[in-house]
Design a protein around this motif. Sequence first.
Motif, PDB file in Angstrom:
ATOM      1  N   VAL A 178      41.905  99.695  19.310  1.00 27.02           N
ATOM      2  CA  VAL A 178      42.420  98.316  19.216  1.00 27.02           C
ATOM      3  C   VAL A 178      41.320  97.311  19.543  1.00 27.02           C
ATOM      4  N   LEU A 179      40.543  97.599  20.590  1.00 27.42           N
ATOM      5  CA  LEU A 179      39.469  96.679  20.982  1.00 27.42           C
ATOM      6  C   LEU A 179      38.300  96.750  20.006  1.00 27.42           C
ATOM      7  N   SER A 180      38.028  97.953  19.487  1.00 28.81           N
ATOM      8  CA  SER A 180      36.822  98.122  18.665  1.00 28.81           C
ATOM      9  C   SER A 180      36.976  97.535  17.281  1.00 28.81           C
ATOM     10  N   ALA A 240      39.902 100.513  32.465  1.00 31.14           N
ATOM     11  CA  ALA A 240      41.274 100.085  32.168  1.00 31.14           C
ATOM     12  C   ALA A 240      42.220 101.281  32.111  1.00 31.14           C
ATOM     13  N   ASN A 241      43.523 100.971  32.061  1.00 32.70           N
ATOM     14  CA  ASN A 241      44.516 102.026  31.865  1.00 32.70           C
ATOM     15  C   ASN A 241      44.713 102.254  30.372  1.00 32.70           C
ATOM     16  N   SER A 242      45.488 103.249  30.020  1.00 36.97           N
ATOM     17  CA  SER A 242      45.833 103.588  28.626  1.00 36.97           C
ATOM     18  C   SER A 242      44.610 103.510  27.717  1.00 36.97           C
ATOM     19  N   LEU A 256      43.858 101.997  23.619  1.00 31.74           N
ATOM     20  CA  LEU A 256      43.214 100.686  23.699  1.00 31.74           C
ATOM     21  C   LEU A 256      41.868 100.678  22.968  1.00 31.74           C
TER      22      LEU A 256
END
Lengths: 223, 234
Positions: free
Chosen positions: A166-168, A157-159, A163
Motif C-alpha cells: 500500500v505504501l510502496s 509499524a504494525n500489520s 501495509l
Amino acid sequence: MSVRAQIGAVVVKDVRSEVRNRYAINALVMFVVTAVATILFALRSEQPGPATLAGMYWVVIFFSAMSGLARIFVSEEERGTALTLQLTTSPGILFAGKLAVNTGLTLLLTLSVSALYIVTFPGFVIRSPDIFALTVLLGSIGFSASATILAAIIAKANSRGTLYPVLSFPILIPLLMTVMNATEKALEGAAFIEAVGDMQVLVGYCLIMIAGSFLLFDYVWND
Amino acid sequence: MNYIRMSAIVIITYVLISGIAIPIVPQPQGWFEFPVIPGLEEKARNIFFHVPTAWTTVVAFLVSMWYGLRYLRTRNMDDDLKSEASAGLGFMFCVLATITGALWAKFNWGSFWNWDPRETSIFILLLIYGAYFALRSAIEVEETRARLSAVYATLAGLTVPFFIFVLPRIVSGLHPGAKGDPEGAGPVVEFKMSPSMLVVFILGLIGFNLLYVWLLNVRVRTARLEYRRSTPQG
C-alpha cells in the motif's frame, strides 16, 4: 575501518544470514513461480502482445519484491538486532549496505523472471538487448531505493505485510510506468535513441530517491 | 481568522452564483457575459470549481509536507497536528476535484475515467493520502507516528515532480498542456481566458484557498484540544 569496509561488513553480514536460512530467496523464488504459473493458466494458449507482456513482467516483479524486500529491516526488528546495529554503525553506512543487498536481490529477481518469461512465453523475445539491460539495471536500482527506505518505515509499524505494498505503490508508480514503457520498446525492437527519454526519467528517479532516502533515513532509524 | 472566514464565504458565494448564472453568449459585452468556447459551451463553467479544488489539493499536500519536515527538525507535536490536519483537508479537496473532473469528463470526453496523465496523477494523490492515513493508523506511539508519517509524506512529495512535469509529456493526454496538444506541451498552460471569466476563476482560486486556511485553523484547534485531553501533563 574505512567507509567502504564498513558498508562491506553490513553486506557480508546480511548475505551470510541469508545463506544460513535462505528466507528471502525461497520466498521470492516460490512467489515468482506461482505468479508466472497463474498467468500461464489464465492465458491458456493465448499469445499476448509486447505491451501486455511488458506489463505482466513488471507486475510479477513488483509483487514478488513486495513479498521479499521488506525482510531486510523487519528481520532486524524481529530478531532484536536493531539496537546492536544502532550502536555499531552509523545510519548512512547501514542504509548503503542494506540498499546494496536489496539491489542485488532485485537484480536476481528480474534476471530469474526474465529467464522464466523467455522460456514460457514465445512472444517474449528481447529484440533490443541494450534497452532491456539498461531498463532492468536502472529499474532494479530505483526499485530497491524506494523499497529499502519503506522497509525501514514498515519495520516500526504494525500489520507490516499488508501495509508494505500500500505504501510502496504510489511511490513506485512513476518508475513502474516508465520501465513498462521502456520494456515494451525493448520487446518491439526499437532503436536505443527512442528510449533515451525513458532512461533520463529512470536516472532522475534513481538519483532523487537515493538522495532523499539517505537524507530521511536518520529520522526513521534513530528513535 | 474571522476576516478569512467572512471573505471565504463572500467570495465562494459570488463564484458559485456568477459561475453558474452568468450567461454564455457569442459576443460578450462586459463582465456580466462569458464568451462561447467552441467544444466546451456550458461545460466551461466547471473550470471555476474543478481547477481551484485541484489547486487546493496540491497546496494542502505541500503544507502537510512542510509541517512534517518542520516536525522532524523541531520535534514539536504541534507541527505534527498541523501536518495531519492539512492532509485530511487535502484528501477532502482531492475527492472534490476527482468528482468534479470525472463528471465533466463524462460529458466532454465520453466516459468518467480515461487514464489521462492528469487523471492518473490525481488518482495517485488519492492513493498517497490513503497510504498516509493507513500508515498513521498502524503506529501506536505518537512520536514514532509523527516521525514516520512525516518521512513518508516527504518521500511521496519527491515523486510529485514526475507527475507534474515528466509524465504529461511522455504519455499523450486530453488535458491542456499534454503531449500532442497543438498549443504546446508543458506544465504551465497559458491561459487565453477572456477577462470576464478570468476574474471569476481567480476569485475561485482565492476563495477555495481561504476556505482551506479557515478549515485548517478550525481543525488544528480541535486537534490541539484533543491532544491536550489525551496527555494530561501537557
